[in-house]
Each structure stands twice: as C-alpha cells, then as structure tokens.
Scaffold this motif. Structure first.
Motif, short mmCIF file in Angstrom:
data_model
loop_
_atom_site.label_atom_id
_atom_site.label_comp_id
_atom_site.label_asym_id
_atom_site.label_seq_id
_atom_site.Cartn_x
_atom_site.Cartn_y
_atom_site.Cartn_z
N GLN A 13 0.83 -1.20 0.00
CA GLN A 13 0.00 0.00 0.00
C GLN A 13 0.87 1.25 0.00
OE1 GLN A 13 -2.68 -0.44 3.36
NE2 GLN A 13 -4.11 -1.63 2.11
N THR A 14 0.27 2.35 -0.38
CA THR A 14 0.98 3.63 -0.38
C THR A 14 1.60 3.90 0.99
OG1 THR A 14 -0.50 4.56 -2.06
CG2 THR A 14 0.71 6.12 -0.68
N GLY A 15 2.85 4.31 0.97
CA GLY A 15 3.56 4.63 2.19
C GLY A 15 4.36 3.49 2.78
N ARG A 67 14.00 8.54 -0.86
CA ARG A 67 13.09 7.43 -0.55
C ARG A 67 13.73 6.07 -0.79
NH1 ARG A 67 8.55 6.69 -3.46
NH2 ARG A 67 9.45 7.56 -5.37
N PHE A 68 14.56 5.96 -1.83
CA PHE A 68 15.19 4.69 -2.19
C PHE A 68 16.67 4.72 -1.84
CE2 PHE A 68 12.20 3.40 -5.95
CZ PHE A 68 11.10 3.61 -5.13
N THR A 69 17.21 3.56 -1.49
CA THR A 69 18.63 3.43 -1.22
C THR A 69 19.17 2.19 -1.92
OG1 THR A 69 18.37 4.47 0.96
CG2 THR A 69 20.41 3.25 0.55
N ILE A 70 20.22 2.38 -2.72
CA ILE A 70 20.88 1.26 -3.38
C ILE A 70 22.10 0.87 -2.56
CG2 ILE A 70 22.30 2.75 -4.87
CD1 ILE A 70 21.97 0.64 -7.09
N MET A 83 13.26 0.47 -0.75
CA MET A 83 12.29 1.43 -1.24
C MET A 83 11.33 1.77 -0.11
SD MET A 83 11.48 -0.15 -5.01
CE MET A 83 10.59 -1.54 -4.36
N ASN A 84 11.38 3.01 0.34
CA ASN A 84 10.51 3.50 1.41
C ASN A 84 9.50 4.49 0.86
OD1 ASN A 84 12.06 1.98 3.26
ND2 ASN A 84 13.44 3.72 3.61
N GLU A 89 2.76 5.63 -8.24
CA GLU A 89 3.56 5.84 -9.45
C GLU A 89 4.89 5.09 -9.44
OE1 GLU A 89 2.22 8.17 -7.42
OE2 GLU A 89 3.53 9.95 -7.28
N ASP A 90 5.22 4.46 -8.32
CA ASP A 90 6.41 3.60 -8.28
C ASP A 90 6.10 2.20 -8.82
OD1 ASP A 90 7.22 5.06 -5.11
OD2 ASP A 90 8.18 5.47 -7.04
#
Length: 126
Positions: A13-15, A67-70, A83-84, A89-90
C-alpha cells in the motif's frame, strides 16, 4: 556466464516499504557498475539508482531521491534496493543490471548495461 536474479517485489500500500534483491553469479569483474531500472508497459525504461562497485559511489533519479537506497553486499554477491514511502507511481517492473565498463560514470546517460535480470514486479495500491 553472468546471471542476475531479482526478488522481493510484491503488492504493498501507499507509504509502505519493500526491499528488492538482485543476486549475481558467474562474474569475475573486480570493479563494475550496477543499477536498478524500472519500466511500466508502454513507457521507456528509466534508471532509478546506480552504484559503482569498487568505490561505492551512488546516484539516484530525482523521483526516488530521499526514498530509495541502493546498496550491495559483496559477501553475498547481492545488490539491494530499499524502497521506502512507496507511491502508486512507483508501480513497475524493476530490473537490476550490471556491466564491467568503468570508462564512464555508471550514472552517465550514455552508459550501456549489458547484463540484465528478468525483473520483479512492484505494485503500490492507493
């Protein structure tokens, strides 16, 4: 033979958050580039994040910054994408990619990744 295998996709879900994994095998490179791309049907594939293995330099697309970390775990031969704060849209098929060419930056728009995984689907409901 280089092989990349993604996992970790799903429906959230979103979030909420997800962590994608990409296990790499069959390579002998000591320095190389890796990246996470995503693609929605009917649209161009776009790069989300890149990392230079051997120097740990990273880059992010504006739409995932903050929001994202590689990251990567050399001992496990695995690339991750945390992915946080996911948004609808992601939603996309996410692919990991790698290439040993380090003549230009991993994040350069002209960089060509020649090794790809099969992808893992991420769906974010609103």
């Amino acid at each position: 033979q280089v092989q990349l295998e993604e996992s970790g996709g799903g429906l959230v879900q979103t979030g909420e958050a997800l962590r994608l994994s990409c296990r790499v095998s069959g390579y002998t490179f000591r320095t190389y580039c890796m990246a996470w791309f995503r693609q929605v049907p009917g649209k161009e594939r776009e790069v989300a994040a890149t990392i230079y293995i051997g120097g740990d330099s990273t880059s992010y697309a504006d739409f995932v910054k903050g929001r994202f970390t590689i990251s990567q775990d050399n001992a496990k031969n695995t690339l991750y994408l945390q992915m946080n704060s996911l948004k609808p849209e992601d939603s996309a098929m996410y692919y990991c990619a790698m290439d040993p060419d380090i003549r230009i930056a991993c994040s350069d728009p002209e960089y060509v990744y020649n090794y790809w995984g099969q992808g893992t689907q991420v769906t974010v409901s609103s």
